[in-house]
Structures are given as structure tokens and as C-alpha cells.
Design a protein around this motif. Structure first.
Motif, mmCIF file in Angstrom:
data_model
loop_
_atom_site.group_PDB
_atom_site.id
_atom_site.type_symbol
_atom_site.label_atom_id
_atom_site.label_comp_id
_atom_site.label_asym_id
_atom_site.label_seq_id
_atom_site.Cartn_x
_atom_site.Cartn_y
_atom_site.Cartn_z
ATOM 1 N N LYS A 767 0.833 -1.216 0.000
ATOM 2 C CA LYS A 767 0.000 0.000 0.000
ATOM 3 C C LYS A 767 0.862 1.259 0.000
ATOM 4 O O LYS A 767 0.576 2.234 -0.698
ATOM 5 N N ILE A 768 1.911 1.201 0.831
ATOM 6 C CA ILE A 768 2.821 2.354 0.876
ATOM 7 C C ILE A 768 3.464 2.570 -0.486
ATOM 8 O O ILE A 768 3.589 3.721 -0.951
ATOM 9 N N LYS A 769 3.849 1.464 -1.154
ATOM 10 C CA LYS A 769 4.422 1.580 -2.496
ATOM 11 C C LYS A 769 3.420 2.210 -3.451
ATOM 12 O O LYS A 769 3.759 3.073 -4.272
ATOM 13 N N GLU A 770 2.153 1.740 -3.323
ATOM 14 C CA GLU A 770 1.112 2.298 -4.194
ATOM 15 C C GLU A 770 0.937 3.787 -3.932
ATOM 16 O O GLU A 770 0.838 4.606 -4.867
ATOM 17 N N LEU A 771 0.892 4.148 -2.611
ATOM 18 C CA LEU A 771 0.729 5.564 -2.261
ATOM 19 C C LEU A 771 1.915 6.396 -2.737
ATOM 20 O O LEU A 771 1.736 7.521 -3.244
ATOM 21 N N LYS A 772 3.110 5.820 -2.576
ATOM 22 C CA LYS A 772 4.302 6.535 -3.047
ATOM 23 C C LYS A 772 4.270 6.714 -4.550
ATOM 24 O O LYS A 772 4.653 7.771 -5.071
ATOM 25 N N ALA A 773 3.801 5.651 -5.222
ATOM 26 C CA ALA A 773 3.711 5.741 -6.682
ATOM 27 C C ALA A 773 2.710 6.826 -7.088
ATOM 28 O O ALA A 773 2.965 7.629 -8.003
ATOM 29 N N LYS A 774 1.560 6.826 -6.378
ATOM 30 C CA LYS A 774 0.556 7.869 -6.675
ATOM 31 C C LYS A 774 1.106 9.256 -6.363
ATOM 32 O O LYS A 774 0.899 10.202 -7.126
ATOM 33 N N LEU A 775 1.787 9.356 -5.208
ATOM 34 C CA LEU A 775 2.364 10.647 -4.820
ATOM 35 C C LEU A 775 3.407 11.102 -5.839
ATOM 36 O O LEU A 775 3.462 12.293 -6.190
ATOM 37 N N ALA A 776 4.200 10.110 -6.304
ATOM 38 C CA ALA A 776 5.210 10.450 -7.304
ATOM 39 C C ALA A 776 4.554 10.978 -8.574
ATOM 40 O O ALA A 776 5.026 11.950 -9.184
ATOM 41 N N ASN A 779 3.278 14.385 -7.831
ATOM 42 C CA ASN A 779 4.416 15.325 -7.831
ATOM 43 C C ASN A 779 4.891 15.611 -9.245
ATOM 44 O O ASN A 779 5.279 16.751 -9.572
#
Length: 823
Positions: A767-776, A779
Motif C-alpha cells: 500500500k505504501i508503495k502504491e501511495l508513493k507511486a501515486k504521490l510520485a 508530484n
């Protein structure tokens, strides 16, 4: 003809007044009424006849035959059958009874199926207070085969065991039954009378079928069957079943049934198995010697034949029979002049014990000065390449291999061994195979010969090693060693141990073939370690690899030569470990070598890794060559008491062993000192006249008397001690297993929690990877927006600059216009 009945039921009676009423009542109340009851009373002394007569008063279909003397059940059944008129015949014991519809169902089945015999199920009732498991076992044994069988019913019953030979849970063709009973001889047959009658019925019968209906009630425990203790009188009656066997054996086999002799052998086995079981389990221990003789007399067997048969049927009960045999005069050695000596070992190839036996036989054969012996060497294996050399005066004989000829096949080995004793007039038999199952049976066979040879157990291992073996090895070895006439051991420690069992124990160390006087000198630049022995589990050959791996760190050019062979799996494991550790240049497997001298002379150090040994010729040979030794600790070895020039390390301490080897390989002064000590101490040992010690043993046997054991420890106490240890071990093991299971369970629970935690962590990580991917991505979009805004702002600035420029131009034009206007 009008008085003939459909079914005749034969009931032999003898002093069954307490039970016969229930039996008769069950028969009178049968739903099938066309029956006759023939009760044959065997001269009862209680109220049995009165009970029968009371029933007879009101029932015309009851026939009573009274014997004037007691003739036993076989004669009663025969007399009853020959008196019968029924088209079909059934048998019921007077202390049992039938289901109310038994005759009806049995009759209907035999007529419908048109067979000679119908067997029905049996309900076993527990009147003996025995465990339910035994009752269930009996019921299963009495279950019929629910199918039609035609042809040789003797074979199907006795060899194929498709149904039991009990005669009371069946209905028979009447004429066939009467014909069969004519073959039963008149007379008393106290035991096996069921078998006697069944044999002839099955011989003449041609067809059978079984039904599941439990129509017969077998009241287990009302007769003798349920008794635990058996008197000699009762055992004598039990052994009289051999009368039945003898009478059946005389039958001429008029129909030439091919299974006839095989069935006879099967009956022989059944009877012997039953009687040996009763001897072991029911006859009290103090009566068992007499019971053996009773069995021999009834079988009309001599002692050898008895032992041969017992071995086949009672193979696993060696300690129990050893205890019985010890007291039999027929197996007791009688002092005599000893001239013909037999040595026994399985072969004379690839092993220390094999070499000792071959050398010892040769030394005896070469003796002179009035001490001439005829030597016979007995082996299981035929002469073959690679054997140790034996003197030309030694007679070589082979017997069937113990690995193949054991249990029911042991008879062939027993016959061959007995022939050797007989043919060569053996006076003394030296058995070096103490640790094999046939050891007890072999020595018993030798002792059973009428010449009563002396039997000597030559032990090639330490007494303590038997505690390593599985099962009842300790009890078995002690029981067998108590039977022999002398024991030869390889250490004073073993002598003290076995003196508690047998008064005639001799410490005689092993003898080397040669004497070595030349002291070797360590060659500069040579670093050779030698390992000699059979590659077997107890010699721990894998430790070689670990030791040499550590030595090679300090002495890179070290070379270890491994001389010896063994089981393929162990050799393959050793070779694989050498390759795995990259030590192919440091460890060389030379295999089995008859001439080991050259390896000793070329080596610098002997490595010895055995976990246990009885003597170890290898150590003495190394010392004879002046070879320093690094050895694992085995405290009882004779070598430790009389030799020097060796270094001992604790069992399994490979690092310490490596350090000691490195010291010897790198320190010439230390090497020379150890070498000198080794050879000097061996030279003193070599002064012992070992053959003279053996000759003294032979002289003692020629005049030996039965003696008391020094420091006597009762065998039963040792047995109890061993059993206690085994039981304690089982309890400890169970407790450890329980703890282990609990630990496994806890570990499984922890693992499950960990797995759950790992899953949750993985899910959260994903989930964190998914959120980071979305955040990336966001950004990235923001950066793009920023770039667009920046571009727009730049464009606006450009436009504003252009506007300012245009304004300036406009102002200039206005000035120009104004100037023009003014002009």
C-alpha cells in the motif's frame, strides 16, 4: 427311513453339569424342528447325565450315549457321528450354545448353495475375564470367508487360511462326515481333536461357502482356554496333540492331493508354535526345563531336532530359551581331550576380526612338539580373492550364510553346522560372531551334538558396545554368554565384566602376524597421515575430513591415505564430503589392501577416530612400525595400559586432533620421541606368548568343572536393570517427544503469527508503495504544472515587455506626430 432327521447335532459332554442345560435348551428351542441331538457323555462324575436325562424325558429327539470309561472328545464325536441319521451334521460343545434360528439358516444355506460345508459366524463371549482385544481377535479368527470355494479345501484352510478348521461353527454333508470319521482312529486324543476330525472332513469335501450370520455362541473361558498358569500335567496333555499329527501322517493320501505334505508341514508348525507359546507364557519358569523334555518326548525328537525346530518358530525369543537351555544336561560340555578345533567367522576378508581368526587358525595348525591340533575354519562365504592367507594345514568348510538362512530357513544352516561337528569330530568350537542373531542358535546346535563339544565365545569388541545395539541385545548377549564354556576377551575390563555371568573368562590379546624391529625415520618434506580400518559408522570416517581440513591450513601439502573399504553408502558419503570441501589433493581413498605394511612405513602419523573398539590391531601395527598416533579416547582398550607413543583427544574433538597432528608433522624432535616410545612399548608387548595363553585355555577345558561366577550378579537382576533403563528411556523419550510436540505447536503458532505479521507488513508495504507511486505521479504532475506556469509567466513577462516596448514606440510616434503638427 421315515425316522431320519434333517440335522444330527453331536454334543460330547464331560463334567459340564453347570453349562449343559443352557446348551440343550438352545437346541430344543430351534426354529428348525427336524433335528436330533446326540449327546455322548464321556463318563462324567458330576450331574451332567442327570441334566441330560431330565431333558430326554420330554424330548424324543434326544439320544444319549454313555461311555463306560473316559475316552476324550475325539472318540465321543466319532461315536456320535457314526450313530447319527441326519442328512446333515453339526457339532456343538456342551459349554456353548446356538442362536434360536441357527439350524434353520444353516440348513437353508447348505441346501441352496449345494455345498459340502457351510461356515457361519461366531459370537465370542468373555467368560475368562480376558481383555476385549483378545475376544475381538478370536472373533476375527473365526470369521468365515463369504464366498464359494471349490477344489482342495485342505489347501484353502491350512495354507491359504481362508477359513478356520474349528468343526463346531459349521454344518456338513452327513454322509461325507461319516466317511471322514471312519479315518479317525479309536483311542484317546486329549488335544487337537478338532484338527483331527477337520483334516479328514476337509480332505474328502469338495465345496465350501461362508455366511456372516453369527449363529454360534463360543463361551470363551469356560474350558481350559482361559487359564494363564499351566501345570506340567496340563502341558503334557497339551503336547499329546502330537498323537494326532502322527496319525494324520500315517494317512495314505488315497486321492493324491498335491498339497498333502505341505499341509502336514503346516500342521506341524501350528502345533509347535502353540506349544512353544504355552511353554513361554503359561508354564512357570522353574518347570520349563521339564516342559522342554515333555515336548521332545511327544515329538519323538532328539535335542538337535528340538533346537532346530524351536529356532524356526521361536527365533525372536532367544534370551528366554537360553535361560531354559542353560539347565539342560543334554547341552552341557563334558571334559575331554581336545584335538579337533573349529574356528568360525563369516569370512576372512577386509577386517581386523577376520585377520585375527585367519592368523589364529594358522598358528594352531602350525603347532608342533606334541601339541598337534586338527584345525577346521568355518565361514559363511566361499573362498575368494583378497582373503587373508591361511596355513595349508587348515581345513576350510562353508555353511549357509547367516544373513540368508535365519528364522524359518535356519534349519538348513543348522543341518550344515551339525554335519561339520559330526564329520570332523569337533572337540572345541570357537565362535567369533558373538553379535549376530544366530549366535545363540549356533552354539545350541553345537552343544546338542552327542559328543558335547566345548563352546568358546571369542569376543572381538568391548562389552559396553552391546548397549549401543537396538532391541534386547544386552539381555541376549548375557544369556548366551552364560551358556558357553569359556569366554575370551580383549581387555581386563571385559574380563571383570563377564566374570559376573560366566566363571570361565580369559583375557587373551590379539597377536600380530609379524614383528617389526626397524625404527622408521621421518622424511623431510613428507607429511603423510594414515587412517586404517573398515569404513563403518562406529569408526566415524567423516571425522577424517574435518581433521585434515584443519591440518591443511597449517600444513598445506598434508596427504591423508585412507586404507579400508566398507558399505557403499558410507564410502560415497566420505568421497562426496572430500569433494565438497575441495580436499581431493589432501585425502586419498586407497580401498581395501591385504598388505598394509607399506602404508605404515610410508606414513608419518596414524589418525584413529573410532567411537568404540574391542582391541584394534591397527593401533598395535602402527606402534610396531614406530608410527606416532593421534587417537580418540577409548578408555578400556588394552592398548592404553601397555603402550606409549600416542596422544589421546576427547571423542569428536577434531580441532584438537588436528592440532596434535600439526605438532607432530612440524616438530621432528617430538616425532622421533613419540616414534621411539611407540616401538619400544610394542617390543615389550610382542614378548607375550599369545598362543601359549590359548593353549592354557584348551588345557583348562580338558579338565574344567562347573564353577560359581566370581562377584555373581544374577542375570535376572541385570535383565531387570536393563529393562528398567529401557523403560526409563522410553518414558524420558515420551516426555521429550511431548515437550517437542508442544514446542513444535508453539513454534507453529509463532510461525503462523509471524506469517500473519509478514503478510500484514507486506500488504502495508504494498500500500505504501502504491501511495508513493501515486504521490510520485502527483508530484510529477505538479512539476509539469509548475513548468507550465513558469512558461506562462515567462510568456506573460515577454508580452508585458512587448507591451512596454510598444508603449514606448507609441510615445515616440506621438512625439513625432506632435512635432509634425507644430511644424
Amino acid at each position: 427311513m421315515g425316522n431320519e432327521k434333517k440335522i444330527s447335532i453331536i454334543i460330547p459332554t464331560y463334567n459340564v453339569g453347570k453349562y449343559v442345560n443352557q446348551c440343550i435348551e438352545s437346541l430344543i428351542n430351534q426354529t428348525e424342528k427336524n433335528i436330533e441331538l446326540i449327546l455322548v457323555d464321556d463318563n462324567s462324575t458330576d450331574n451332567t447325565v442327570d441334566v441330560i436325562n431330565k431333558w430326554k424325558e420330554t424330548n424324543e429327539n434326544i439320544v444319549l450315549i454313555q461311555q463306560t470309561v473316559n475316552k476324550k472328545a475325539a472318540q465321543c464325536r466319532k461315536d456320535g457321528v457314526l450313530r447319527s441319521t441326519g442328512e446333515y451334521i453339526m457339532f456343538v460343545d456342551a459349554d456353548d450354545y446356538l442362536e434360536a434360528n441357527a439350524c434353520e439358516i444353516a440348513l437353508q444355506t447348505i441346501e441352496t448353495e449345494a455345498v459340502d460345508i457351510v461356515q457361519f459366524g461366531t459370537k465370542v463371549e468373555n467368560f475368562g475375564g480376558v481383555p476385549d482385544s483378545r475376544i475381538k481377535s478370536n472373533e476375527n479368527a473365526l470369521m468365515p470367508t463369504v464366498e464359494r470355494i471349490e477344489g482342495d479345501l485342505l489347501e484353502q484352510c491350512f495354507l491359504e487360511r481362508k477359513f478356520s478348521f474349528t468343526i463346531w461353527n459349521k454344518i456338513y454333508n452327513g454322509d461325507l462326515c461319516r466317511k471322514a470319521m471312519l479315518e479317525v482312529e479309536d483311542g484317546e486324543f486329549p488335544k487337537a481333536n478338532d484338527l483331527y476330525a477337520a483334516f479328514f472332513i476337509l480332505y474328502y469335501a469338495k465345496s465350501y461357502c461362508g455366511i456372516e450370520d453369527k449363529l454360534y455362541h463360543y463361551c470363551f473361558g469356560r474350558g481350559m482356554t482361559g487359564r494363564n498358569r499351566m501345570s506340567l500335567n496340563d502341558y503334557t496333555k497339551c503336547c499329546q496333540s502330537w498323537l494326532v499329527y502322527k496319525n494324520i501322517s500315517k494317512f495314505g493320501n488315497p486321492n493324491n492331493k498335491s498339497s498333502f505334505h505341505e499341509v502336514l508341514d503346516n500342521i506341524h508348525e501350528r502345533l509347535l508354535n502353540e506349544q512353544l507359546g504355552k511353554l513361554r507364557n503359561n508354564v512357570v519358569s522353574e518347570d520349563r526345563e521339564k516342559a522342554i523334555r515333555i515336548l521332545m518326548e511327544n515329538m519323538e525328537a532328539n535335542m538337535f531336532e528340538m533346537i532346530r525346530e524351536i529356532a524356526k518358530m521361536g527365533w525372536e525369543f532367544r534370551p528366554e530359551f537360553a535361560k531354559i537351555f542353560r539347565g539342560l544336561p543334554e547341552l552341557r560340555y563334558k571334559p575331554k581331550r581336545i584335538t579337533n578345533i573349529a574356528f568360525y567367522y563369516r569370512n576372512i576378508k577386509n577386517g581386523g576380526a577376520q585377520r585375527v581368526v585367519a592368523n589364529l587358525a594358522s598358528e594352531f595348525a602350525r603347532l608342533g612338539n606334541g601339541q598337534k591340533y586338527n584345525i577346521i575354519l568355518i565361514t559363511d562365504e566361499q573362498p575368494q580373492d583378497g582373503e587373508y592367507k591361511i596355513d595349508e594345514n587348515v581345513t576350510r568348510v562353508t555353511i549357509p550364510n547367516y544373513l540368508e538362512y535365519s528364522k524359518k530357513k535356519y534349519g538348513e544352516r543348522a543341518d550344515a553346522l551339525y554335519r561339520v561337528i559330526d564329520t570332523y569330530h569337533i572337540d572345541a568350537f570357537i565362535d567369533s560372531m558373538w553379535n549376530i542373531q544366530p549366535f545363540f542358535w549356533d552354539i545350541s546346535v553345537v552343544k546338542s551334538h552327542p559328543s558335547h563339544p566345548a563352546v568358546i565365545a571369542h569376543s572381538h569388541s568391548a562389552a559396553g558396545t552391546m548397549w549401543e545395539f537396538k532391541g534386547n541385545a544386552v539381555e541376549e548377549t548375557m544369556s548366551s554368554y552364560a551358556m558357553v564354556d569359556a569366554i575370551v576377551v580383549l581387555s581386563e575390563v571385559d574380563k571383570m565384566y563377564w566374570k559376573t555371568i560366566n566363571p570361565n573368562v580369559y583375557y587373551i590379546p590379539n597377536k600380530l602376524e609379524k614383528t617389526y624391529n626397524k625404527l622408521p625415520r621421518k622424511k623431510e618434506g613428507q607429511n603423510t597421515v594414515l587412517w586404517v580400518g573398515r569404513l563403518s559408522k562406529e569408526k566415524q570416517p567423516l571425522d577424517i575430513v574435518e581433521v585434515i581440513e584443519r591440518v591443511a591450513v597449517f600444513v598445506p601439502d598434508v596427504k591423508c591415505v585412507v586404507v579400508g573399504d566398507g558399505e557403499k553408502e558410507i564410502v560415497d558419503n566420505l568421497r562426496g564430503e572430500i569433494v565438497r570441501r575441495g580436499l581431493e589433493k589432501n585425502i586419498y581413498l586407497a580401498g581395501f589392501q591385504k598388505d598394509v605394511d607399506k602404508y605404515y612405513s610410508e606414513a608419518d602419523v596414524l589418525l584413529f577416530t573410532s567411537r568404540y573398539e574391542g582391541f584394534s590391531l591397527t593401533l598395535f601395527e602402527a606402534a610396531a612400525h614406530g608410527l606416532p598416533i593421534v587417537k580418540y579416547e577409548i578408555p578400556w582398550l588394552t592398548f592404553n595400559q601397555c603402550m606409549e607413543g600416542y596422544t589421546t583427544v576427547p571423542q569428536g574433538h577434531v580441532r584438537e586432533a588436528a592440532e596434535k597432528i600439526v605438532e607432530l608433522l612440524t616438530n621432528s624432535d617430538l616425532w622421533r620421541q613419540q616414534s621411539r616410545l611407540a616401538q619400544d612399548s610394542y617390543n615389550k608387548y610382542d614378548e607375550i606368548d599369545i598362543i601359549e595363553l590359548w593353549r592354557k585355555l584348551i588345557d583348562d577345558l580338558q579338565a574344567i568343572n562347573d564353577g560359581e561366577c566370581e562377584e555373581l550378579i544374577l542375570l535376572e537382576e541385570l535383565k531387570y536393570f536393563h529393562s528398567s533403563l529401557v523403560n526409563q528411556y522410553k518414558l524420558d523419550r515420551k516426555e521429550l517427544n511431548d515437550k517437542l510436540q508442544r514446542t513444535y505447536k508453539e513454534k507453529s503458532q509463532i510461525n503462523a503469527k509471524l506469517q500473519s505479521t509478514y503478510r500484514e507488513k507486506t500488504e502495508r508495504g504494498n500500500k505504501i508503495k502504491e501511495l508513493k507511486a501515486k504521490l510520485a505521479k502527483k508530484n510529477e504532475r505538479i512539476e509539469k504544472m509548475k513548468k507550465k506556469i513558469a512558461n506562462r509567466e515567462a510568456r506573460i513577462a515577454e508580452l508585458e515587455s512587448e507591451v512596454e516596448s510598444m508603449k514606448k514606440k507609441k510615445g515616440v510616434l506621438k512625439k513625432i506626430k506632435d512635432t509634425i503638427k507644430k511644424k
